[in-house]
Design a protein around this motif. Structure first.
Motif, PDB file in Angstrom:
ATOM      1  N   GLU B  10      57.181 -48.945 -27.053  1.00 28.43           N
ATOM      2  CA  GLU B  10      56.112 -48.893 -26.037  1.00 28.43           C
ATOM      3  C   GLU B  10      55.950 -50.258 -25.370  1.00 28.43           C
ATOM      4  O   GLU B  10      55.777 -50.361 -24.156  1.00 28.43           O
ATOM      5  CB  GLU B  10      54.781 -48.466 -26.680  1.00 28.43           C
ATOM      6  CG  GLU B  10      54.751 -46.995 -27.052  1.00 28.43           C
ATOM      7  CD  GLU B  10      53.616 -46.632 -27.996  1.00 28.43           C
ATOM      8  OE1 GLU B  10      52.720 -47.477 -28.211  1.00 28.43           O
ATOM      9  OE2 GLU B  10      53.636 -45.505 -28.536  1.00 28.43           O
ATOM     10  N   GLN B  11      56.039 -51.308 -26.183  1.00 28.93           N
ATOM     11  CA  GLN B  11      55.886 -52.664 -25.633  1.00 28.93           C
ATOM     12  C   GLN B  11      57.064 -53.034 -24.724  1.00 28.93           C
ATOM     13  O   GLN B  11      56.881 -53.693 -23.696  1.00 28.93           O
ATOM     14  CB  GLN B  11      55.765 -53.678 -26.774  1.00 28.93           C
ATOM     15  CG  GLN B  11      54.416 -53.590 -27.487  1.00 28.93           C
ATOM     16  CD  GLN B  11      54.381 -54.364 -28.789  1.00 28.93           C
ATOM     17  OE1 GLN B  11      55.415 -54.616 -29.401  1.00 28.93           O
ATOM     18  NE2 GLN B  11      53.182 -54.739 -29.211  1.00 28.93           N
ATOM     19  N   LEU B  18      59.860 -50.149 -17.408  1.00 31.95           N
ATOM     20  CA  LEU B  18      60.873 -49.079 -17.400  1.00 31.95           C
ATOM     21  C   LEU B  18      60.170 -47.759 -17.088  1.00 31.95           C
ATOM     22  O   LEU B  18      59.892 -46.951 -17.973  1.00 31.95           O
ATOM     23  CB  LEU B  18      61.586 -49.012 -18.762  1.00 31.95           C
ATOM     24  CG  LEU B  18      62.290 -50.293 -19.208  1.00 31.95           C
ATOM     25  CD1 LEU B  18      62.754 -50.195 -20.655  1.00 31.95           C
ATOM     26  CD2 LEU B  18      63.474 -50.602 -18.308  1.00 31.95           C
ATOM     27  N   GLN B  19      59.867 -47.581 -15.808  1.00 34.28           N
ATOM     28  CA  GLN B  19      58.950 -46.500 -15.386  1.00 34.28           C
ATOM     29  C   GLN B  19      59.374 -45.089 -15.801  1.00 34.28           C
ATOM     30  O   GLN B  19      58.536 -44.274 -16.142  1.00 34.28           O
ATOM     31  CB  GLN B  19      58.765 -46.562 -13.873  1.00 34.28           C
ATOM     32  CG  GLN B  19      57.881 -47.733 -13.470  1.00 34.28           C
ATOM     33  CD  GLN B  19      57.962 -48.037 -11.994  1.00 34.28           C
ATOM     34  OE1 GLN B  19      58.922 -47.701 -11.321  1.00 34.28           O
ATOM     35  NE2 GLN B  19      56.944 -48.723 -11.495  1.00 34.28           N
ATOM     36  N   ASP B  20      60.658 -44.797 -15.726  1.00 30.26           N
ATOM     37  CA  ASP B  20      61.085 -43.421 -16.016  1.00 30.26           C
ATOM     38  C   ASP B  20      61.519 -43.231 -17.471  1.00 30.26           C
ATOM     39  O   ASP B  20      62.125 -42.218 -17.813  1.00 30.26           O
ATOM     40  CB  ASP B  20      62.221 -43.024 -15.067  1.00 30.26           C
ATOM     41  CG  ASP B  20      61.759 -43.061 -13.624  1.00 30.26           C
ATOM     42  OD1 ASP B  20      60.566 -42.779 -13.394  1.00 30.26           O
ATOM     43  OD2 ASP B  20      62.572 -43.398 -12.739  1.00 30.26           O
ATOM     44  N   THR B  21      61.252 -44.213 -18.328  1.00 31.44           N
ATOM     45  CA  THR B  21      61.687 -44.130 -19.719  1.00 31.44           C
ATOM     46  C   THR B  21      60.488 -43.890 -20.640  1.00 31.44           C
ATOM     47  O   THR B  21      59.432 -44.491 -20.454  1.00 31.44           O
ATOM     48  CB  THR B  21      62.387 -45.453 -20.125  1.00 31.44           C
ATOM     49  OG1 THR B  21      63.388 -45.737 -19.156  1.00 31.44           O
ATOM     50  CG2 THR B  21      63.017 -45.365 -21.501  1.00 31.44           C
ATOM     51  N   LYS B  22      60.689 -42.992 -21.627  1.00 35.22           N
ATOM     52  CA  LYS B  22      59.640 -42.741 -22.626  1.00 35.22           C
ATOM     53  C   LYS B  22      60.141 -43.283 -23.964  1.00 35.22           C
ATOM     54  O   LYS B  22      61.368 -43.393 -24.169  1.00 35.22           O
ATOM     55  CB  LYS B  22      59.370 -41.241 -22.742  1.00 35.22           C
ATOM     56  CG  LYS B  22      58.741 -40.667 -21.484  1.00 35.22           C
ATOM     57  CD  LYS B  22      58.461 -39.180 -21.657  1.00 35.22           C
ATOM     58  CE  LYS B  22      57.858 -38.609 -20.400  1.00 35.22           C
ATOM     59  NZ  LYS B  22      58.772 -38.617 -19.249  1.00 35.22           N
ATOM     60  N   GLU B  35      75.305 -51.078 -22.086  1.00 34.08           N
ATOM     61  CA  GLU B  35      75.081 -49.633 -22.096  1.00 34.08           C
ATOM     62  C   GLU B  35      73.643 -49.386 -22.556  1.00 34.08           C
ATOM     63  O   GLU B  35      72.821 -50.279 -22.482  1.00 34.08           O
ATOM     64  CB  GLU B  35      76.084 -48.939 -23.039  1.00 34.08           C
ATOM     65  CG  GLU B  35      77.014 -49.899 -23.720  1.00 34.08           C
ATOM     66  CD  GLU B  35      77.775 -49.362 -24.915  1.00 34.08           C
ATOM     67  OE1 GLU B  35      77.611 -48.206 -25.284  1.00 34.08           O
ATOM     68  OE2 GLU B  35      78.526 -50.154 -25.481  1.00 34.08           O
ATOM     69  N   GLY B  36      73.352 -48.205 -23.026  1.00 35.93           N
ATOM     70  CA  GLY B  36      71.990 -47.899 -23.487  1.00 35.93           C
ATOM     71  C   GLY B  36      70.995 -48.057 -22.350  1.00 35.93           C
ATOM     72  O   GLY B  36      71.124 -47.445 -21.307  1.00 35.93           O
ATOM     73  N   LEU B  37      70.015 -48.943 -22.533  1.00 32.19           N
ATOM     74  CA  LEU B  37      68.993 -49.127 -21.508  1.00 32.19           C
ATOM     75  C   LEU B  37      69.508 -49.900 -20.299  1.00 32.19           C
ATOM     76  O   LEU B  37      68.860 -49.944 -19.256  1.00 32.19           O
ATOM     77  CB  LEU B  37      67.788 -49.862 -22.098  1.00 32.19           C
ATOM     78  CG  LEU B  37      66.826 -49.065 -22.982  1.00 32.19           C
ATOM     79  CD1 LEU B  37      65.664 -49.950 -23.411  1.00 32.19           C
ATOM     80  CD2 LEU B  37      66.287 -47.842 -22.256  1.00 32.19           C
ATOM     81  N   GLY B  38      70.649 -50.568 -20.467  1.00 31.28           N
ATOM     82  CA  GLY B  38      71.251 -51.295 -19.334  1.00 31.28           C
ATOM     83  C   GLY B  38      70.470 -52.532 -18.944  1.00 31.28           C
ATOM     84  O   GLY B  38      70.365 -52.868 -17.765  1.00 31.28           O
TER      85      GLY B  38
END
Lengths: 348, 86
Positions: B10-11, B18-22, B35-38
């Motif tokens: 969350e932090q 990261l607006q579109d990431t939960k 890769e991953g979150l980039g």
């Protein structure tokens, strides 16, 4: 400076529908607030999501306006990128300064620091467009955009085929409050509909971004020509009169930077005396800010290109001229930086 | 540990906007960079600031930072190791 250059394409984000709208049909956006706020477009078609998440408002506005301007101009690579801004990213500057205090100068986020520097927008444009040419940002209060323009005209004179020239400015709640303490804004709400009913101390604040692709040679797509510009710092009335006469004597239309502020109304009264011609204001459309002159240039070029003045945008003008080929813009920033610019019709 | 990882996700989302990431979209062991979150180098500095502000941990050695910021799992393990009483 009397070197001619041509506007190949342009784009503007402002408190009016200037980004997507057609100037001849877009409605005049009215507000009762003394702080005019930009109508922002959807940025996603212009900026990749991974870059967008980090950018604050003025960076998004500046970069998007520049990209739309390039697209409108049919130019793939920007060439020299020359911009002007009076304040840069205020949001980032405020955040960075607040954090210095809050965290006692330790553990400071790098992003607001990087983006608070004035040349961030230029850097972003160059990065996104792979531009490796000349890259400069002028920060000279009310002369910021005008210096970028003069520099661009000199680059064109030296052989550059085109330049990407623009400005970007934002207003924040905090900065609006700070400037209200020194009397820059009207104390009673007038908005942009009643600004010129009475000249009183103070005006309304504004913001915006405008970009132009300028070329040395005229093309069939040229929208207008900039044929003269003069910058005057705190001029005497005699000097100002002489320059207005020199550049504006044969103009058909005057675009005046009058902002309803009685503290500096004498300059615009002088304008009317020296150049008794049809005149339209523009600060009710964009508000007052350091680089408002770029909006005036956008407006002049748009009017010359379409050949029409949208009456709805200028309800305070009783009679609008039917035909005009040469426009003189006179603007000053709180009585200090004065600019006279000449814009002419091309292609028709 | 699970609670710490959830909080950390969350932090990270808030700090990096990261607006579109939960939180559920972030795999505990997926690489944060490349890769991953980039994420990129500026994000790594932001994560260092996050560790300092939220957990009072200052990463002095950049080589150590590379290992710590590999994934949410490695970050959580590092935080836990610093929080355990010696």
């Amino acid at each position: 400076m009397k070197v001619k250059c041509y506007i190949q394409g342009m784009a503007a984000i402002s408190p009016q529908h200037t980004f997507d709208g057609d100037i001849t049909t877009a409605p005049f956006v009215q507000t009762e607030s003394n702080r005019l706020v930009c109508i922002e477009p959807d940025y996603k078609p212009f900026i990749p999501g991974n870059s967008l998440r980090r950018m604050t408002r003025v960076l998004r506005m500046g970069l998007t306006t520049a990209l739309k301007c390039l697209a409108n101009s049919g130019v793939a690579t920007p060439g020299p990128i020359v911009t002007g801004t009076g304040k840069g990213s205020l949001q980032d500057t405020e955040k960075f300064i607040k954090e210095i205090e809050q965290y006692k100068e330790t553990a400071l986020n790098p992003t607001p620091f990087i983006q608070s520097t004035y040349n961030s927008v230029n850097g972003l444009i160059a990065l996104q467009q792979n531009g490796t040419d000349y890259n400069n940002t002028f920060v000279h209060r009310g002369f910021s955009f005008e210096n970028a323009l003069v520099d661009s005209m000199m680059l064109l004179q030296e052989g550059a085929s085109h330049t990407l020239t623009g400005s970007f400015e934002e207003m924040t709640e905090e900065h609006f409050y700070i400037k209200s303490r020194i009397g820059q804004w009207r104390t009673a709400p007038v908005g942009n509909t009643r600004l010129f009913e009475q000249h009183l101390p103070g005006t309304i604040s504004g913001e915006g971004s405008a970009f132009f692709v300028l070329t040395a040679a005229q093309t069939p797509a040229s929208k207008a020509a900039i044929s003269g510009i003069k910058l005057l710092y705190k001029p005497s009335e005699e000097r100002l009169s002489a320059v207005l006469q020199e550049l504006g004597a044969d103009a058909d239309l005057v675009i005046s930077g009058d902002n309803g502020d009685s503290n500096y109304a004498r300059y615009y009264e002088l304008l009317g005396e020296v150049l008794p011609k049809p005149a339209i204001p523009f600060k009710h459309l964009c508000g007052e800010y350091d680089t408002a002159g770029s909006f005036a240039l956008w407006l002049a070029a748009a009017l010359l290109d379409t050949g029409k003045i949208p009456g709805e945008w200028f309800p305070m003008v009783k009679e609008l001229p039917g035909e005009f080929r040469k426009v003189v813009i006179y603007n000053h920033f709180f009585g200090e930086q004065h600019t006279v610019m000449v814009v002419e019709k091309v292609n028709g | 540990m699970e609670e710490l990882k959830q909080k950390l996700k969350e932090q990270i989302i808030e700090a990096l906007n990261l607006q579109d990431t939960k939180p559920a979209d972030i795999d505990d062991n997926a690489p944060l960079f490349g890769e991953g979150l980039g994420l990129d180098s500026i994000d790594s500095l932001e994560l260092m600031v996050l560790l300092e502000r939220q957990y009072g941990i200052k990463v002095e050695d950049p080589r150590e930072g590379r290992k710590i910021l590999q994934s949410v799992q490695s970050m959580a393990e590092f935080i836990q190791s610093k929080q355990q009483p010696a």
